[in-house]
Design a protein around this motif. Structure first.
Motif, short mmCIF file in Angstrom:
data_model
loop_
_atom_site.label_atom_id
_atom_site.label_comp_id
_atom_site.label_asym_id
_atom_site.label_seq_id
_atom_site.Cartn_x
_atom_site.Cartn_y
_atom_site.Cartn_z
N SER A 160 0.83 -1.27 0.07
CA SER A 160 0.10 0.17 -0.10
C SER A 160 0.77 1.12 -0.01
N ILE A 161 2.17 1.27 0.73
CA ILE A 161 3.08 2.54 0.76
C ILE A 161 3.43 2.71 -0.67
N ASP A 162 3.92 1.76 -1.38
CA ASP A 162 4.39 1.83 -2.70
C ASP A 162 3.08 2.28 -3.58
N VAL A 163 1.94 1.61 -3.66
CA VAL A 163 0.82 2.33 -4.30
C VAL A 163 0.40 3.60 -4.05
N LEU A 164 0.52 3.94 -2.85
CA LEU A 164 0.15 5.60 -2.55
C LEU A 164 1.15 6.41 -2.93
N ARG A 165 2.41 6.13 -2.83
CA ARG A 165 3.59 7.01 -3.36
C ARG A 165 3.07 7.21 -4.99
N SER A 166 2.61 6.35 -5.68
CA SER A 166 2.53 6.52 -7.25
C SER A 166 1.15 7.33 -7.34
N ALA A 167 0.31 7.04 -6.52
CA ALA A 167 -0.87 7.42 -6.56
C ALA A 167 -0.87 8.94 -6.31
N ARG A 168 -0.28 9.54 -5.36
CA ARG A 168 0.00 10.80 -5.23
C ARG A 168 0.27 11.71 -6.40
N VAL A 169 1.06 11.26 -7.19
CA VAL A 169 1.56 11.79 -8.36
C VAL A 169 0.18 12.10 -9.55
N ARG A 170 -0.57 10.76 -9.62
CA ARG A 170 -1.73 11.04 -10.39
C ARG A 170 -2.85 11.67 -9.68
N ARG A 171 -2.87 11.80 -8.38
CA ARG A 171 -3.89 12.79 -7.91
C ARG A 171 -3.70 14.27 -8.07
N GLU A 172 -2.40 14.49 -8.21
CA GLU A 172 -1.96 16.01 -8.44
C GLU A 172 -2.53 16.35 -9.82
N ALA A 173 -2.73 15.57 -10.68
CA ALA A 173 -3.14 15.86 -12.12
C ALA A 173 -4.73 15.62 -12.13
N TYR A 174 -5.36 15.16 -11.19
CA TYR A 174 -6.82 14.75 -11.08
C TYR A 174 -7.59 15.97 -11.59
N VAL A 175 -8.86 16.01 -12.05
CA VAL A 175 -9.72 16.70 -12.55
C VAL A 175 -10.75 17.03 -11.47
N GLY A 176 -10.53 18.37 -11.05
CA GLY A 176 -11.39 18.70 -9.93
C GLY A 176 -11.38 18.08 -8.64
N PRO A 177 -12.22 18.40 -7.32
CA PRO A 177 -12.14 17.70 -6.34
C PRO A 177 -11.89 16.24 -6.07
N TRP A 178 -10.83 15.56 -5.54
CA TRP A 178 -10.78 14.39 -5.35
C TRP A 178 -11.37 13.78 -4.14
N LEU A 179 -12.15 12.70 -4.24
CA LEU A 179 -12.91 12.03 -3.07
C LEU A 179 -12.50 10.81 -2.92
N PRO A 180 -12.37 9.93 -1.86
CA PRO A 180 -12.18 8.59 -1.97
C PRO A 180 -13.46 7.85 -2.63
N GLU A 181 -13.00 6.42 -3.07
CA GLU A 181 -14.02 5.60 -3.66
C GLU A 181 -15.03 5.38 -2.43
N PRO A 182 -16.54 5.42 -2.72
CA PRO A 182 -17.36 5.41 -1.48
C PRO A 182 -17.39 3.69 -1.09
N LEU A 183 -17.31 3.42 0.24
CA LEU A 183 -17.36 1.98 0.63
C LEU A 183 -18.63 1.67 1.37
N LEU A 184 -19.69 0.62 0.88
CA LEU A 184 -20.68 0.69 1.66
C LEU A 184 -20.60 -0.06 2.98
N ASP A 185 -19.72 -1.16 2.85
CA ASP A 185 -19.73 -2.05 3.92
C ASP A 185 -18.13 -2.15 4.31
N ASP A 186 -17.55 -2.25 5.66
CA ASP A 186 -16.31 -2.26 5.78
C ASP A 186 -16.25 -3.83 6.37
#
Length: 307
Positions: free
Chosen positions: A61-87
């Motif tokens: 997850s740490i590895d994925v998060l580091r690469s995801a941060r770069v993608r989120r900087e170029a995200y169009v509009g506000p970024w929100l987490p993916e909705p989770l209905l049931d944990d």
């Protein structure tokens, strides 16, 4: 117990760790699957399977998060987490605490942390791992992990979300909110909103979305009371249900396809924030996704028609 059974028993915990780390259902599921592949391929039988698997999914997850941060900087509009209905991770004694830790407000605060701070906070503060296990998971000393936790707590407490202590009152307010929205009751909505309420939408450039957040009780009430009845005329249904441990609703088109998800932050008897996830990429795990652009055109047509 064989490896498959051991893994499946811990899968809910592993997913819950990964989701809080990544804010993405799809990425969390991929991290859990990669954890299984590494465990299955390993020739070593760990002393603690829980510690081994938790360490593995955290590092992935740490590895994925580091690469995801770069993608989120170029995200169009506000970024929100993916909705989770049931944990899937259930621990009745800590149900309320775990629900708050997976709220969108909490996940957005976690976005402020570095990957290491986030992993230490999630493992120690949310899941109560020992410092020894946290240190092993992130590859740092226990002393370093204590410092990381101090920093992460400080960042989280600066904007820590506080939710309605009485969940029955919170859920009753949410019921009134969605009833008023369905009826186009602008005054009823305004009475439930805080003066500085915000409506934030995440379309990711792949669905119709607001140019910016809508702020203020009058503006938010007017928008919701105007748009929802029009959407209902095009066959859109709204089903209230918990989302990320908070009051929310699932919207579907006339064919039952998922159109969007609403999540409410409720505090002191008022709705403080309304978050709307439209991005189809963030809804696919909930089922077939509606064509948001086609629905938007239908709503605009309904706006032009009388009655």
């Amino acid at each position: 117990m064989g490896r498959t059974e051991e893994f499946e028993e811990l899968r809910p915990l592993l997913f819950s760790i990964a989701y809080r780390m990544l804010g993405s259902v799809g990425e969390a599921e991929d991290a859990v699957q990669e954890t299984w592949l590494r465990y299955d391929a390993s020739s070593v039988q760990p002393v603690s399977v829980k510690a081994f698997l938790s360490t593995t999914v955290t590092r992935i997850s740490i590895d994925v998060l580091r690469s995801a941060r770069v993608r989120r900087e170029a995200y169009v509009g506000p970024w929100l987490p993916e909705p989770l209905l049931d944990d899937p991770y259930e621990e009745p004694a800590r149900a309320a605490e775990l629900a708050d830790s997976v709220s969108m407000a909490a996940l957005l605060l976690l976005e402020r942390l570095s990957p290491l701070e986030r992993s230490v906070f999630v493992l120690r503060e949310v899941f109560a791992f020992t410092y020894e296990d946290v240190a092993a998971a992130v590859g740092r000393s226990q002393a370093a992990c204590r410092q990381l936790l101090v920093r992460s707590r400080r960042h989280m407490q600066e904007g820590r979300p506080r939710f309605e202590a009485d969940r029955e009152e919170r859920d009753e307010l949410a019921r009134r909110f969605f009833d008023a929205m369905a009826q186009g009751d602008m005054d009823g909505l305004r009475s439930l909103l805080s003066a500085d309420v915000e409506l934030v939408g995440d379309g990711g450039g792949k669905a119709p979305q607001l140019a910016r957040a809508v702020a203020g009780a009058r503006n938010v009430a007017r928008l919701l009371a105007t748009v929802q009845p029009l959407m209902a005329r095009t066959g859109i249904t709204c089903t209230p249900r918990p989302v990320n441990g908070q009051p929310g609703a699932l919207f579907r088109d006339r064919d039952g396809n998922v159109l969007r998800v609403f999540v409410l932050d409720v505090l002191d008897g008022e709705v403080r924030t309304v978050r709307s996830v439209f991005n189809p990429d963030k809804l696919a795990h909930l089922g077939p996704v509606a064509d948001a652009w086609a629905v938007h055109r239908e709503v605009q047509e309904a706006r032009r028609r009388p009655g």
